[in-house]
Design a protein around this motif. Structure first.
Motif, mmCIF file in Angstrom:
data_model
loop_
_atom_site.group_PDB
_atom_site.id
_atom_site.type_symbol
_atom_site.label_atom_id
_atom_site.label_comp_id
_atom_site.label_asym_id
_atom_site.label_seq_id
_atom_site.Cartn_x
_atom_site.Cartn_y
_atom_site.Cartn_z
ATOM 1 N N LEU A 138 0.819 -1.218 0.000
ATOM 2 C CA LEU A 138 0.000 0.000 0.000
ATOM 3 C C LEU A 138 0.853 1.269 0.000
ATOM 4 O O LEU A 138 0.404 2.324 -0.435
ATOM 5 C CB LEU A 138 -0.907 0.014 1.231
ATOM 6 C CG LEU A 138 -2.088 -0.956 1.230
ATOM 7 C CD1 LEU A 138 -2.684 -1.058 2.628
ATOM 8 C CD2 LEU A 138 -3.147 -0.524 0.226
ATOM 9 N N GLU A 145 -3.941 5.425 8.479
ATOM 10 C CA GLU A 145 -3.963 5.721 7.039
ATOM 11 C C GLU A 145 -4.997 4.829 6.350
ATOM 12 O O GLU A 145 -4.997 3.614 6.518
ATOM 13 C CB GLU A 145 -2.573 5.485 6.452
ATOM 14 C CG GLU A 145 -2.375 6.041 5.062
ATOM 15 C CD GLU A 145 -0.904 6.090 4.659
ATOM 16 O OE1 GLU A 145 -0.644 6.198 3.446
ATOM 17 O OE2 GLU A 145 -0.030 6.018 5.549
ATOM 18 N N PHE A 147 -7.402 3.654 2.868
ATOM 19 C CA PHE A 147 -7.477 3.507 1.415
ATOM 20 C C PHE A 147 -8.869 2.991 1.085
ATOM 21 O O PHE A 147 -9.230 1.877 1.473
ATOM 22 C CB PHE A 147 -6.434 2.512 0.910
ATOM 23 C CG PHE A 147 -5.009 2.882 1.228
ATOM 24 C CD1 PHE A 147 -4.191 3.471 0.271
ATOM 25 C CD2 PHE A 147 -4.473 2.623 2.489
ATOM 26 C CE1 PHE A 147 -2.871 3.804 0.569
ATOM 27 C CE2 PHE A 147 -3.161 2.954 2.795
ATOM 28 C CZ PHE A 147 -2.357 3.549 1.838
ATOM 29 N N LYS A 155 -9.084 3.187 -6.765
ATOM 30 C CA LYS A 155 -8.828 3.884 -5.508
ATOM 31 C C LYS A 155 -9.610 5.192 -5.493
ATOM 32 O O LYS A 155 -9.403 6.061 -6.319
ATOM 33 C CB LYS A 155 -7.332 4.162 -5.327
ATOM 34 C CG LYS A 155 -7.002 4.742 -3.949
ATOM 35 C CD LYS A 155 -5.505 4.888 -3.726
ATOM 36 C CE LYS A 155 -4.941 6.021 -4.581
ATOM 37 N NZ LYS A 155 -3.529 6.317 -4.265
ATOM 38 N N HIS A 158 -7.690 8.361 -0.251
ATOM 39 C CA HIS A 158 -6.470 7.982 0.484
ATOM 40 C C HIS A 158 -6.177 9.074 1.513
ATOM 41 O O HIS A 158 -6.053 10.245 1.167
ATOM 42 C CB HIS A 158 -5.294 7.849 -0.495
ATOM 43 C CG HIS A 158 -3.991 7.531 0.174
ATOM 44 N ND1 HIS A 158 -2.782 7.827 -0.413
ATOM 45 C CD2 HIS A 158 -3.698 6.963 1.374
ATOM 46 C CE1 HIS A 158 -1.807 7.442 0.395
ATOM 47 N NE2 HIS A 158 -2.337 6.923 1.488
ATOM 48 N N GLN A 190 -8.128 12.970 -1.263
ATOM 49 C CA GLN A 190 -7.034 12.849 -0.294
ATOM 50 C C GLN A 190 -7.208 13.856 0.842
ATOM 51 O O GLN A 190 -7.753 14.942 0.642
ATOM 52 C CB GLN A 190 -5.695 13.087 -0.991
ATOM 53 C CG GLN A 190 -4.470 12.795 -0.146
ATOM 54 C CD GLN A 190 -3.202 12.788 -0.983
ATOM 55 O OE1 GLN A 190 -3.022 11.928 -1.853
ATOM 56 N NE2 GLN A 190 -2.336 13.752 -0.757
#
Length: 201
Positions: A138, A145, A147, A155, A158, A190
Protein backbone atom coordinates in the motif's frame (compact mmCIF):
# COMPACT_ATOMS: atom_id res chain seq x y z
CA UNK A 1 -5.90 58.55 53.49
CA UNK A 2 -4.39 55.07 53.89
CA UNK A 3 -1.32 54.40 51.78
CA UNK A 4 -0.72 50.77 50.98
CA UNK A 5 2.79 49.56 51.66
CA UNK A 6 2.25 46.33 49.74
CA UNK A 7 4.84 45.87 47.03
CA UNK A 8 4.96 43.13 44.44
CA UNK A 9 8.30 41.37 44.49
CA UNK A 10 10.26 41.42 41.22
CA UNK A 11 10.92 37.75 41.89
CA UNK A 12 7.17 37.05 41.98
CA UNK A 13 6.62 38.96 38.74
CA UNK A 14 9.41 37.02 37.07
CA UNK A 15 8.00 33.71 38.29
CA UNK A 16 4.53 34.55 36.94
CA UNK A 17 5.97 35.58 33.56
CA UNK A 18 7.95 32.32 33.31
CA UNK A 19 4.91 30.29 34.34
CA UNK A 20 2.68 31.93 31.71
CA UNK A 21 5.39 31.52 29.06
CA UNK A 22 5.79 27.83 29.92
CA UNK A 23 2.03 27.25 29.61
CA UNK A 24 1.90 29.08 26.29
CA UNK A 25 4.90 27.16 24.94
CA UNK A 26 3.44 23.83 26.05
CA UNK A 27 0.11 24.65 24.44
CA UNK A 28 1.79 25.61 21.17
CA UNK A 29 3.88 22.43 21.11
CA UNK A 30 0.86 20.27 21.89
CA UNK A 31 -1.20 21.96 19.20
CA UNK A 32 1.62 21.60 16.67
CA UNK A 33 1.95 17.89 17.49
CA UNK A 34 -1.82 17.34 17.23
CA UNK A 35 -1.86 18.68 13.68
CA UNK A 36 1.38 17.08 12.51
CA UNK A 37 0.27 14.88 9.62
CA UNK A 38 1.92 11.72 8.37
CA UNK A 39 3.48 11.30 4.95
CA UNK A 40 1.16 10.07 2.18
CA UNK A 41 2.98 8.13 -0.52
CA UNK A 42 1.60 7.73 -4.00
CA UNK A 43 1.53 4.15 -5.28
CA UNK A 44 0.31 2.65 -8.53
CA UNK A 45 -3.09 1.05 -7.85
CA UNK A 46 -2.36 -1.90 -10.15
CA UNK A 47 0.74 -2.65 -8.09
CA UNK A 48 -1.35 -2.64 -4.92
CA UNK A 49 -3.99 -4.96 -6.30
CA UNK A 50 -1.55 -7.46 -7.84
CA UNK A 51 -0.32 -8.61 -4.42
CA UNK A 52 -1.93 -9.57 -1.11
CA UNK A 53 -3.86 -6.29 -0.99
CA UNK A 54 -5.92 -7.36 -3.98
CA UNK A 55 -7.30 -10.34 -2.07
CA UNK A 56 -8.75 -7.99 0.56
CA UNK A 57 -10.88 -5.99 -1.89
CA UNK A 58 -14.53 -7.02 -1.95
CA UNK A 59 -16.17 -7.34 -5.35
CA UNK A 60 -19.72 -6.59 -4.27
CA UNK A 61 -19.18 -3.38 -2.26
CA UNK A 62 -16.53 -0.69 -1.63
CA UNK A 63 -13.68 -1.65 0.71
CA UNK A 64 -11.95 0.58 3.24
CA UNK A 65 -8.46 -0.59 4.21
CA UNK A 66 -7.06 0.98 7.38
CA UNK A 67 -3.51 0.51 8.67
CA UNK A 68 -3.16 0.53 12.47
CA UNK A 69 -0.41 0.34 15.08
CA UNK A 70 -1.82 -1.31 18.21
CA UNK A 71 0.21 0.97 20.53
CA UNK A 72 -0.76 4.24 18.81
CA UNK A 73 -2.88 6.28 21.20
CA UNK A 74 -3.83 8.64 18.36
CA UNK A 75 -5.55 5.78 16.55
CA UNK A 76 -8.15 5.29 19.27
CA UNK A 77 -9.97 8.20 17.61
CA UNK A 78 -9.54 6.57 14.19
CA UNK A 79 -11.19 3.35 15.40
CA UNK A 80 -14.06 5.33 16.94
CA UNK A 81 -14.53 7.06 13.58
CA UNK A 82 -14.54 3.64 11.90
CA UNK A 83 -17.47 2.73 14.12
CA UNK A 84 -19.29 5.92 13.07
CA UNK A 85 -18.62 5.12 9.41
CA UNK A 86 -19.80 1.52 9.87
CA UNK A 87 -23.01 2.66 11.54
CA UNK A 88 -23.64 5.21 8.79
CA UNK A 89 -23.02 2.79 5.93
CA UNK A 90 -24.54 -0.36 7.44
CA UNK A 91 -23.66 -3.27 5.16
CA UNK A 92 -22.73 -1.09 2.17
CA UNK A 93 -19.02 -0.96 3.07
CA UNK A 94 -16.42 -3.60 3.94
CA UNK A 95 -13.80 -2.43 6.43
CA UNK A 96 -10.45 -4.20 6.81
CA UNK A 97 -8.18 -3.14 9.68
CA UNK A 98 -4.56 -4.04 8.93
CA UNK A 99 -2.62 -4.24 12.19
CA UNK A 100 1.16 -3.91 12.08
CA UNK A 101 2.87 -6.68 14.04
CA UNK A 102 6.26 -6.42 15.73
CA UNK A 103 8.17 -8.76 18.03
CA UNK A 104 9.08 -5.76 20.21
CA UNK A 105 5.51 -4.91 21.23
CA UNK A 106 4.76 -5.23 24.96
CA UNK A 107 1.56 -7.18 24.23
CA UNK A 108 0.39 -9.41 21.41
CA UNK A 109 -1.57 -7.30 18.94
CA UNK A 110 -4.72 -9.37 19.49
CA UNK A 111 -4.54 -8.58 23.20
CA UNK A 112 -4.39 -4.81 22.70
CA UNK A 113 -7.35 -2.58 23.52
CA UNK A 114 -7.23 -1.13 19.99
CA UNK A 115 -7.66 -4.59 18.45
CA UNK A 116 -10.52 -5.42 20.84
CA UNK A 117 -12.28 -2.15 20.01
CA UNK A 118 -11.82 -2.67 16.27
CA UNK A 119 -13.14 -6.24 16.14
CA UNK A 120 -16.33 -5.14 17.89
CA UNK A 121 -17.25 -2.94 14.92
CA UNK A 122 -19.88 -4.51 12.62
CA UNK A 123 -18.53 -5.24 9.16
CA UNK A 124 -14.87 -4.90 10.17
CA UNK A 125 -12.36 -7.66 9.50
CA UNK A 126 -9.02 -7.50 11.35
CA UNK A 127 -5.85 -8.67 9.60
CA UNK A 128 -2.44 -9.18 11.18
CA UNK A 129 0.32 -7.85 8.92
CA UNK A 130 3.10 -10.01 10.36
CA UNK A 131 5.70 -9.47 7.66
CA UNK A 132 4.71 -5.90 6.81
CA UNK A 133 3.91 -6.89 3.22
CA UNK A 134 0.44 -5.35 3.16
CA UNK A 135 1.53 -1.91 4.33
CA UNK A 136 4.52 -2.16 2.00
CA UNK A 137 2.27 -2.87 -1.00
CA UNK A 138 0.00 0.00 0.00
CA UNK A 139 2.91 2.34 0.68
CA UNK A 140 1.36 3.10 4.08
CA UNK A 141 3.57 4.83 6.65
CA UNK A 142 1.12 6.05 9.30
CA UNK A 143 -1.29 4.44 11.74
CA UNK A 144 -4.79 5.49 10.75
CA UNK A 145 -3.96 5.72 7.04
CA UNK A 146 -7.01 4.73 4.97
CA UNK A 147 -7.48 3.51 1.41
CA UNK A 148 -10.99 3.38 -0.04
CA UNK A 149 -11.43 1.15 -3.09
CA UNK A 150 -14.47 0.71 -5.29
CA UNK A 151 -15.72 -2.83 -5.93
CA UNK A 152 -13.89 -2.70 -9.27
CA UNK A 153 -10.58 -1.88 -7.60
CA UNK A 154 -10.45 1.86 -8.28
CA UNK A 155 -8.83 3.88 -5.51
CA UNK A 156 -11.39 6.48 -4.44
CA UNK A 157 -9.81 8.00 -1.35
CA UNK A 158 -6.47 7.98 0.48
CA UNK A 159 -5.79 9.67 3.82
CA UNK A 160 -7.06 9.95 7.38
CA UNK A 161 -10.52 10.04 8.90
CA UNK A 162 -9.77 12.25 11.94
CA UNK A 163 -9.29 16.00 12.16
CA UNK A 164 -6.12 15.76 14.28
CA UNK A 165 -4.16 13.31 16.43
CA UNK A 166 -6.53 11.68 18.88
CA UNK A 167 -9.48 13.94 17.97
CA UNK A 168 -12.84 12.35 17.22
CA UNK A 169 -15.55 13.97 15.15
CA UNK A 170 -16.58 14.46 11.57
CA UNK A 171 -13.74 15.08 9.13
CA UNK A 172 -13.44 15.65 5.40
CA UNK A 173 -11.89 12.20 5.01
CA UNK A 174 -14.56 10.41 7.00
CA UNK A 175 -17.30 12.26 5.16
CA UNK A 176 -15.71 11.32 1.82
CA UNK A 177 -15.79 7.63 2.77
CA UNK A 178 -19.42 7.79 3.92
CA UNK A 179 -20.47 9.83 0.89
CA UNK A 180 -19.06 7.28 -1.53
CA UNK A 181 -20.05 4.12 0.32
CA UNK A 182 -23.61 5.24 1.08
CA UNK A 183 -24.48 7.49 -1.85
CA UNK A 184 -21.84 6.78 -4.53
CA UNK A 185 -20.72 10.39 -4.33
CA UNK A 186 -17.05 10.92 -5.10
CA UNK A 187 -15.74 13.70 -2.87
CA UNK A 188 -12.16 14.63 -2.04
CA UNK A 189 -9.51 12.13 -3.09
CA UNK A 190 -7.03 12.85 -0.29
CA UNK A 191 -6.79 14.36 3.20
CA UNK A 192 -4.11 14.46 5.93
CA UNK A 193 -3.62 11.42 8.16
CA UNK A 194 -2.78 11.85 11.84
CA UNK A 195 -1.13 9.03 13.75
CA UNK A 196 2.07 7.29 14.79
CA UNK A 197 4.61 6.05 12.27
CA UNK A 198 4.11 2.40 11.38
CA UNK A 199 7.85 1.70 11.46
CA UNK A 200 7.98 2.45 15.20
CA UNK A 201 7.94 -1.13 16.45
Amino acid sequence: MIVSRFKISPFLIGAVVIWVAAIATGYCLLTKYSYQAGNLQTRDVSRMLSGKVGSLIHRDKPTLLVTLHSECACSVATVKELRRISESCSDQLAIVAIFADYTTLPLEVQSSSLWQEAVSIPGLTPVLDQDGQLRSELGATTSGECFLFSKTGEKIYHGGITIARGHEGASKGGDAVIGYACNHIVGIAQAPVFGCALDEG
